[in-house]
Design a protein around this motif. Sequence first.
Motif, PDB file in Angstrom:
ATOM      1  N   ASN A 116      -0.057 103.664 -42.430  1.00 23.67           N
ATOM      2  CA  ASN A 116       1.265 103.968 -41.901  1.00 23.67           C
ATOM      3  C   ASN A 116       1.775 102.855 -40.998  1.00 23.67           C
ATOM      4  O   ASN A 116       2.934 102.869 -40.612  1.00 23.67           O
ATOM      5  CB  ASN A 116       1.235 105.288 -41.136  1.00 23.67           C
ATOM      6  N   SER A 117       0.940 101.909 -40.653  1.00 22.52           N
ATOM      7  CA  SER A 117       1.342 100.881 -39.701  1.00 22.52           C
ATOM      8  C   SER A 117       2.366  99.912 -40.281  1.00 22.52           C
ATOM      9  O   SER A 117       3.079  99.270 -39.544  1.00 22.52           O
ATOM     10  CB  SER A 117       0.118 100.118 -39.213  1.00 22.52           C
ATOM     11  N   ALA A 118       2.470  99.803 -41.596  1.00 23.32           N
ATOM     12  CA  ALA A 118       3.408  98.875 -42.207  1.00 23.32           C
ATOM     13  C   ALA A 118       4.811  99.462 -42.332  1.00 23.32           C
ATOM     14  O   ALA A 118       5.745  98.744 -42.645  1.00 23.32           O
ATOM     15  CB  ALA A 118       2.906  98.459 -43.590  1.00 23.32           C
ATOM     16  N   THR A 119       4.992 100.749 -42.093  1.00 26.90           N
ATOM     17  CA  THR A 119       6.290 101.383 -42.222  1.00 26.90           C
ATOM     18  C   THR A 119       7.057 101.245 -40.918  1.00 26.90           C
ATOM     19  O   THR A 119       6.650 101.774 -39.897  1.00 26.90           O
ATOM     20  CB  THR A 119       6.136 102.882 -42.566  1.00 26.90           C
ATOM     21  N   ALA A 120       8.172 100.520 -40.971  1.00 23.58           N
ATOM     22  CA  ALA A 120       9.013 100.367 -39.784  1.00 23.58           C
ATOM     23  C   ALA A 120       9.923 101.579 -39.663  1.00 23.58           C
ATOM     24  O   ALA A 120      10.418 102.100 -40.660  1.00 23.58           O
ATOM     25  CB  ALA A 120       9.835  99.097 -39.902  1.00 23.58           C
ATOM     26  N   THR A 121      10.145 102.022 -38.423  1.00 20.28           N
ATOM     27  CA  THR A 121      11.030 103.157 -38.181  1.00 20.28           C
ATOM     28  C   THR A 121      12.057 102.787 -37.127  1.00 20.28           C
ATOM     29  O   THR A 121      11.825 101.889 -36.311  1.00 20.28           O
ATOM     30  CB  THR A 121      10.244 104.391 -37.710  1.00 20.28           C
ATOM     31  N   ASP A 122      13.183 103.495 -37.149  1.00 18.35           N
ATOM     32  CA  ASP A 122      14.181 103.285 -36.113  1.00 18.35           C
ATOM     33  C   ASP A 122      13.898 104.205 -34.933  1.00 18.35           C
ATOM     34  O   ASP A 122      12.853 104.860 -34.887  1.00 18.35           O
ATOM     35  CB  ASP A 122      15.595 103.470 -36.669  1.00 18.35           C
ATOM     36  N   ILE A 123      14.813 104.273 -33.998  1.00 20.28           N
ATOM     37  CA  ILE A 123      14.571 105.045 -32.780  1.00 20.28           C
ATOM     38  C   ILE A 123      14.457 106.541 -33.051  1.00 20.28           C
ATOM     39  O   ILE A 123      13.830 107.272 -32.290  1.00 20.28           O
ATOM     40  CB  ILE A 123      15.679 104.752 -31.739  1.00 20.28           C
ATOM     41  N   THR A 124      15.029 107.013 -34.137  1.00 22.87           N
ATOM     42  CA  THR A 124      14.937 108.436 -34.467  1.00 22.87           C
ATOM     43  C   THR A 124      13.681 108.767 -35.251  1.00 22.87           C
ATOM     44  O   THR A 124      13.389 109.933 -35.484  1.00 22.87           O
ATOM     45  CB  THR A 124      16.156 108.879 -35.298  1.00 22.87           C
ATOM     46  N   GLY A 125      12.944 107.759 -35.693  1.00 24.28           N
ATOM     47  CA  GLY A 125      11.735 107.985 -36.475  1.00 24.28           C
ATOM     48  C   GLY A 125      11.967 107.899 -37.968  1.00 24.28           C
ATOM     49  O   GLY A 125      11.034 108.040 -38.750  1.00 24.28           O
ATOM     50  N   ASP A 180      14.356  97.804 -46.494  1.00 24.07           N
ATOM     51  CA  ASP A 180      14.297  96.340 -46.468  1.00 24.07           C
ATOM     52  C   ASP A 180      15.659  95.715 -46.197  1.00 24.07           C
ATOM     53  O   ASP A 180      15.741  94.671 -45.540  1.00 24.07           O
ATOM     54  CB  ASP A 180      13.739  95.820 -47.794  1.00 24.07           C
ATOM     55  N   GLU A 181      16.728  96.324 -46.667  1.00 26.02           N
ATOM     56  CA  GLU A 181      18.073  95.776 -46.444  1.00 26.02           C
ATOM     57  C   GLU A 181      18.427  95.789 -44.963  1.00 26.02           C
ATOM     58  O   GLU A 181      18.961  94.816 -44.437  1.00 26.02           O
ATOM     59  CB  GLU A 181      19.107  96.580 -47.243  1.00 26.02           C
ATOM     60  N   GLN A 182      18.104  96.866 -44.265  1.00 24.01           N
ATOM     61  CA  GLN A 182      18.358  96.941 -42.829  1.00 24.01           C
ATOM     62  C   GLN A 182      17.513  95.920 -42.070  1.00 24.01           C
ATOM     63  O   GLN A 182      17.983  95.312 -41.101  1.00 24.01           O
ATOM     64  CB  GLN A 182      18.074  98.343 -42.303  1.00 24.01           C
ATOM     65  N   MET A 183      16.276  95.746 -42.494  1.00 21.76           N
ATOM     66  CA  MET A 183      15.412  94.743 -41.850  1.00 21.76           C
ATOM     67  C   MET A 183      15.965  93.338 -42.056  1.00 21.76           C
ATOM     68  O   MET A 183      15.945  92.513 -41.145  1.00 21.76           O
ATOM     69  CB  MET A 183      13.986  94.846 -42.395  1.00 21.76           C
ATOM     70  N   ARG A 184      16.479  93.064 -43.260  1.00 21.83           N
ATOM     71  CA  ARG A 184      17.046  91.743 -43.539  1.00 21.83           C
ATOM     72  C   ARG A 184      18.294  91.508 -42.691  1.00 21.83           C
ATOM     73  O   ARG A 184      18.489  90.423 -42.146  1.00 21.83           O
ATOM     74  CB  ARG A 184      17.382  91.607 -45.023  1.00 21.83           C
ATOM     75  N   GLN A 185      19.148  92.531 -42.565  1.00 25.50           N
ATOM     76  CA  GLN A 185      20.352  92.404 -41.738  1.00 25.50           C
ATOM     77  C   GLN A 185      19.986  92.149 -40.275  1.00 25.50           C
ATOM     78  O   GLN A 185      20.619  91.320 -39.610  1.00 25.50           O
ATOM     79  CB  GLN A 185      21.206  93.667 -41.846  1.00 25.50           C
ATOM     80  N   MET A 186      18.970  92.831 -39.795  1.00 21.86           N
ATOM     81  CA  MET A 186      18.552  92.622 -38.406  1.00 21.86           C
ATOM     82  C   MET A 186      17.982  91.226 -38.208  1.00 21.86           C
ATOM     83  O   MET A 186      18.273  90.561 -37.211  1.00 21.86           O
ATOM     84  CB  MET A 186      17.520  93.672 -37.997  1.00 21.86           C
ATOM     85  N   ALA A 187      17.194  90.746 -39.158  1.00 19.37           N
ATOM     86  CA  ALA A 187      16.648  89.394 -39.065  1.00 19.37           C
ATOM     87  C   ALA A 187      17.768  88.362 -39.090  1.00 19.37           C
ATOM     88  O   ALA A 187      17.740  87.386 -38.323  1.00 19.37           O
ATOM     89  CB  ALA A 187      15.670  89.146 -40.196  1.00 19.37           C
TER      90      ALA A 187
END
Length: 70
Positions: free
Chosen positions: A39-48, A53-60
């Motif tokens: 489960n450590s590879a799954t990124a979550t937002d503040i709500t859990g 991947d698209e959101q991660m790319r936009q943030m990067a």
Amino acid sequence: MWPFTSRRIFGNRWWAVAFVVFVCWQVADLLGDPAPPGNSATATDITGAPVDDEQMRQMADTLNTLQNSN
């Protein structure tokens, strides 16, 4: 604060066992539950909610833009 002295705790083996159990319990409480495996590879937002991947790319991209603006 602590009603026992070290001589009184370790003078009776049952108090010594109780003391060791208490210390182990405090350490386990301090460390908390380990993360489930895989489960450590799954990124979550503040709500859990999981972040795709698209959101991660936009943030990067946003972070790189802010870093390069200086």
